[in-house]
Design a protein around this motif. Structure first.
Motif, PDB file in Angstrom:
ATOM      1  N   CYS A   1       0.830  -1.218   0.000  1.00 17.55           N
ATOM      2  CA  CYS A   1       0.000   0.000   0.000  1.00 17.55           C
ATOM      3  C   CYS A   1       0.855   1.254   0.000  1.00 17.55           C
ATOM      4  O   CYS A   1       0.486   2.268  -0.598  1.00 17.55           O
ATOM      5  CB  CYS A   1      -0.932  -0.006   1.205  1.00 17.55           C
ATOM      6  N   LEU A   2       1.998   1.202   0.680  1.00 19.61           N
ATOM      7  CA  LEU A   2       2.890   2.362   0.694  1.00 19.61           C
ATOM      8  C   LEU A   2       3.411   2.655  -0.709  1.00 19.61           C
ATOM      9  O   LEU A   2       3.443   3.813  -1.148  1.00 19.61           O
ATOM     10  CB  LEU A   2       4.060   2.107   1.647  1.00 19.61           C
ATOM     11  N   ILE A   3       3.803   1.611  -1.435  1.00 19.90           N
ATOM     12  CA  ILE A   3       4.266   1.802  -2.814  1.00 19.90           C
ATOM     13  C   ILE A   3       3.131   2.287  -3.695  1.00 19.90           C
ATOM     14  O   ILE A   3       3.337   3.089  -4.621  1.00 19.90           O
ATOM     15  CB  ILE A   3       4.863   0.489  -3.355  1.00 19.90           C
ATOM     16  N   SER A   4       1.900   1.837  -3.404  1.00 22.42           N
ATOM     17  CA  SER A   4       0.749   2.278  -4.211  1.00 22.42           C
ATOM     18  C   SER A   4       0.512   3.778  -4.085  1.00 22.42           C
ATOM     19  O   SER A   4       0.006   4.411  -5.014  1.00 22.42           O
ATOM     20  CB  SER A   4      -0.508   1.511  -3.804  1.00 22.42           C
ATOM     21  N   ASN A   5       0.868   4.376  -2.931  1.00 18.33           N
ATOM     22  CA  ASN A   5       0.760   5.832  -2.800  1.00 18.33           C
ATOM     23  C   ASN A   5       1.606   6.534  -3.851  1.00 18.33           C
ATOM     24  O   ASN A   5       1.164   7.481  -4.513  1.00 18.33           O
ATOM     25  CB  ASN A   5       1.216   6.278  -1.408  1.00 18.33           C
TER      26      ASN A   5
ATOM     27  N   THR B   1       5.887  -5.523  -7.576  1.00 18.31           N
ATOM     28  CA  THR B   1       6.993  -5.390  -6.631  1.00 18.31           C
ATOM     29  C   THR B   1       6.883  -6.419  -5.512  1.00 18.31           C
ATOM     30  O   THR B   1       7.873  -7.052  -5.122  1.00 18.31           O
ATOM     31  CB  THR B   1       7.019  -3.972  -6.035  1.00 18.31           C
ATOM     32  N   THR B   2       5.667  -6.591  -4.986  1.00 17.44           N
ATOM     33  CA  THR B   2       5.445  -7.560  -3.908  1.00 17.44           C
ATOM     34  C   THR B   2       5.696  -8.988  -4.375  1.00 17.44           C
ATOM     35  O   THR B   2       6.286  -9.797  -3.647  1.00 17.44           O
ATOM     36  CB  THR B   2       4.011  -7.432  -3.372  1.00 17.44           C
ATOM     37  N   LEU B   3       5.250  -9.305  -5.593  1.00 17.79           N
ATOM     38  CA  LEU B   3       5.450 -10.650  -6.137  1.00 17.79           C
ATOM     39  C   LEU B   3       6.930 -10.974  -6.325  1.00 17.79           C
ATOM     40  O   LEU B   3       7.315 -12.146  -6.351  1.00 17.79           O
ATOM     41  CB  LEU B   3       4.706 -10.790  -7.465  1.00 17.79           C
ATOM     42  N   ILE B   4       7.744  -9.946  -6.467  1.00 17.11           N
ATOM     43  CA  ILE B   4       9.197 -10.159  -6.561  1.00 17.11           C
ATOM     44  C   ILE B   4       9.831 -10.186  -5.169  1.00 17.11           C
ATOM     45  O   ILE B   4      10.652 -11.049  -4.841  1.00 17.11           O
ATOM     46  CB  ILE B   4       9.851  -9.063  -7.425  1.00 17.11           C
ATOM     47  N   TYR B   5       9.407  -9.232  -4.330  1.00 14.50           N
ATOM     48  CA  TYR B   5      10.027  -9.039  -3.015  1.00 14.50           C
ATOM     49  C   TYR B   5       9.828 -10.236  -2.083  1.00 14.50           C
ATOM     50  O   TYR B   5      10.781 -10.720  -1.458  1.00 14.50           O
ATOM     51  CB  TYR B   5       9.456  -7.773  -2.379  1.00 14.50           C
ATOM     52  N   VAL B   6       8.596 -10.728  -1.985  1.00 14.37           N
ATOM     53  CA  VAL B   6       8.285 -11.796  -1.024  1.00 14.37           C
ATOM     54  C   VAL B   6       9.056 -13.091  -1.319  1.00 14.37           C
ATOM     55  O   VAL B   6       9.719 -13.633  -0.412  1.00 14.37           O
ATOM     56  CB  VAL B   6       6.764 -12.053  -0.974  1.00 14.37           C
ATOM     57  N   PRO B   7       9.018 -13.615  -2.552  1.00  8.42           N
ATOM     58  CA  PRO B   7       9.791 -14.845  -2.803  1.00  8.42           C
ATOM     59  C   PRO B   7      11.292 -14.660  -2.625  1.00  8.42           C
ATOM     60  O   PRO B   7      11.968 -15.548  -2.089  1.00  8.42           O
ATOM     61  CB  PRO B   7       9.454 -15.187  -4.264  1.00  8.42           C
ATOM     62  N   VAL B   8      11.822 -13.513  -3.071  1.00  7.43           N
ATOM     63  CA  VAL B   8      13.269 -13.289  -2.962  1.00  7.43           C
ATOM     64  C   VAL B   8      13.700 -13.270  -1.503  1.00  7.43           C
ATOM     65  O   VAL B   8      14.681 -13.918  -1.107  1.00  7.43           O
ATOM     66  CB  VAL B   8      13.658 -11.970  -3.669  1.00  7.43           C
TER      67      VAL B   8
ATOM     68  N   GLU C   1      15.583  -4.672   0.548  1.00  4.28           N
ATOM     69  CA  GLU C   1      14.706  -3.491   0.555  1.00  4.28           C
ATOM     70  C   GLU C   1      14.847  -2.679  -0.728  1.00  4.28           C
ATOM     71  O   GLU C   1      13.970  -1.876  -1.055  1.00  4.28           O
ATOM     72  CB  GLU C   1      15.011  -2.605   1.759  1.00  4.28           C
ATOM     73  N   ILE C   2      15.939  -2.880  -1.449  1.00  3.11           N
ATOM     74  CA  ILE C   2      16.111  -2.142  -2.699  1.00  3.11           C
ATOM     75  C   ILE C   2      15.028  -2.507  -3.709  1.00  3.11           C
ATOM     76  O   ILE C   2      14.692  -1.697  -4.586  1.00  3.11           O
ATOM     77  CB  ILE C   2      17.521  -2.418  -3.289  1.00  3.11           C
ATOM     78  N   ILE C   3      14.443  -3.695  -3.563  1.00  4.80           N
ATOM     79  CA  ILE C   3      13.343  -4.096  -4.452  1.00  4.80           C
ATOM     80  C   ILE C   3      12.154  -3.159  -4.263  1.00  4.80           C
ATOM     81  O   ILE C   3      11.475  -2.802  -5.232  1.00  4.80           O
ATOM     82  CB  ILE C   3      12.931  -5.560  -4.178  1.00  4.80           C
ATOM     83  N   ASN C   4      11.886  -2.754  -3.022  1.00  7.71           N
ATOM     84  CA  ASN C   4      10.803  -1.810  -2.751  1.00  7.71           C
ATOM     85  C   ASN C   4      11.200  -0.376  -3.061  1.00  7.71           C
ATOM     86  O   ASN C   4      10.361   0.456  -3.430  1.00  7.71           O
ATOM     87  CB  ASN C   4      10.373  -1.896  -1.285  1.00  7.71           C
TER      88      ASN C   4
ATOM     89  N   ALA D   1      11.628   5.282  -5.984  1.00  7.08           N
ATOM     90  CA  ALA D   1      12.547   6.270  -6.538  1.00  7.08           C
ATOM     91  C   ALA D   1      12.211   6.575  -7.992  1.00  7.08           C
ATOM     92  O   ALA D   1      12.251   7.730  -8.432  1.00  7.08           O
ATOM     93  CB  ALA D   1      13.994   5.773  -6.411  1.00  7.08           C
ATOM     94  N   ALA D   2      11.848   5.531  -8.739  1.00 10.27           N
ATOM     95  CA  ALA D   2      11.512   5.722 -10.160  1.00 10.27           C
ATOM     96  C   ALA D   2      10.270   6.591 -10.320  1.00 10.27           C
ATOM     97  O   ALA D   2      10.225   7.464 -11.197  1.00 10.27           O
ATOM     98  CB  ALA D   2      11.292   4.360 -10.827  1.00 10.27           C
TER      99      ALA D   2
END
Length: 411
Positions: A192-196, A236-243, A264-267, A272-273
């Motif tokens: 949700c934070l990234i969705s902001n 992002t979540t689908l990448i972050y959680v398994p990794v 955390e760089i995944i999030n 940043a982008a």
């Protein structure tokens, strides 16, 4: 995008302390010829072998924020050669209350109160904004729908942060005991934070698209915004959680993902982008608007430089730097113990928790279209309200009519 400061980098220190304690236990010699309590690591400190009936003491941990290292902590070795067991907690227990730095504790409490109040006020403002935009169906368009999604993402984020603070500070043991629930809450919270940020990107991208390419399908544009706004966080979540689940090591698998790691760089990359892209869009928007305004109203009449577009531009210009401010200042966070850290934490607490309120004010409460709808609705409600003297006026009219009919209106 950091966790509560008192928990950051704590796990690394604890792992090292536990290893040192285990090393002491494996190399211990029978120094005492009497019954003793064994070497014990209580989770924070390593307690040496201590004769039964005595009280061991050492300096308070210097790696726990809020603790005063110059104070002393005590641990009692019972007469039967076991460390003191706290019946209500059902475990061995060390009294660390003597370590608490009351001044720092008071400050941390103030920071948490600011966060809680800010998130609560923002949540109420966002829910009111959503209710207004849902109620006034005449306002429904692509731009308003994007605003509504932005409000929804902020409302979810604020609610989850309030839940997180409540659980972390009131139900810490229960939260850490259920790693699945804890990690799930952590994951949803950061989604949700990234969705902001992703929906703020949609605000800038939509405004840029409308001004630069005026003739574009609003329906297709809205579909693209929804895909970006909710798609980026989910991807992002689908990448972050398994990794993190597969490559996480040691305490990272059991500490509720509290500690910031290299993962955390995944999030951080999508956040940043979005900030960089939004700044690019805003610079180009300003350039286009200035060029069209220089052409004059006659030439730029159909160019999209309407009053509402200019209002949206001003709101976005104000909001985007605010949204990205905390993220941009993260590398400049003062070290623990520096006096500037208090000001940093206060500033971060205010700007972070009141972001949702700023979004609601700029995109709803200060929106001229919303204000016009509210005024129109208010006038409609007032027009249907019966006049206070209507009954009296009707009665007087009837009396006058009767009086005239009887021919007594003249003296």
């Amino acid at each position: 995008m950091s966790e509560p400061s008192f928990l950051s980098d704590l796990s690394d220190v604890l792992v090292q302390k536990e290893k040192e304690c285990l090393n002491i236990e494996s190399n211990k010699s029978n120094y005492y010829d009497v019954l003793t309590c064994p070497v014990h690591f209580d989770g924070w400190s390593c307690w040496p072998e201590t004769p039964a009936g005595q009280v061991a003491n050492q300096s308070c941990p210097d790696f726990i924020p809020g603790f005063e290292p110059t104070n002393t902590v005590y641990y009692k070795c019972m007469e039967d050669g076991t460390w003191y067991f706290h019946e209500p907690y059902n475990r061995t227990w060390v009294n660390y209350t003597t370590c608490v730095n009351t001044d720092d504790l008071s400050f941390r409490t103030v920071v948490i109160i600011i966060h809680s109040v800010g998130y609560s006020i923002s949540l109420v403002a966002l829910l009111i904004s959503l209710a207004l935009l849902i109620y006034f169906k005449t306002l429904r368009c692509a731009r308003i729908l994007i605003h509504m999604n932005l409000f929804a993402s902020f409302a979810l984020n604020n609610f989850l942060w309030l839940l997180w603070y409540y659980l972390m500070f009131d139900e810490t043991e229960a939260l850490f005991a259920n790693q699945a629930v804890c990690k799930s809450l952590h994951t949803v919270l950061y989604t949700c934070l990234i969705s902001n940020y992703s929906w703020m990107l949609c605000e800038g991208l939509y405004l840029h698209t409308v001004l630069v390419w005026a003739f574009i399908s609003q329906r297709n544009l809205l579909k693209g915004m929804i895909l970006i706004g909710w798609g980026i966080p989910l991807l992002t979540t689908l990448i972050y959680v398994p990794v993190r689940s597969i490559f996480g090591e040691g305490d990272d698998l059991t500490m509720c993902w509290i500690k910031d790691t290299k993962f955390e760089i995944i999030n951080q990359i999508p956040v940043a982008a979005t900030i960089i892209l939004n700044l690019f869009f805003l610079i180009n928007i300003v350039r286009v608007v200035v060029m069209k305004l220089r052409k004059g109203p006659a030439e730029g009449q159909g160019s999209g430089t309407s009053r509402s577009s200019l209002q949206a531009l001003r709101a976005t210009l104000l909001l985007v730097p605010l949204l990205g401010l905390n993220f941009l200042l993260t590398p400049f966070r003062p070290e623990t113990g520096e006096p500037w850290l208090y000001y940093y934490d206060l500033f971060s607490a205010v700007t972070t928790s009141f972001q949702g309120l700023c979004v609601a004010i700029l995109f709803c409460f200060c929106n001229g279209e919303v204000q016009a709808q509210i005024k129109r609705k208010w006038r409609t409600v007032r027009s249907f309200r019966p006049r206070a003297n209507s009954c009296s006026a009707t009665t007087m009219s009837y009396v006058k009519s009767t009086y005239t009919t009887n021919g007594r209106e003249k003296v």
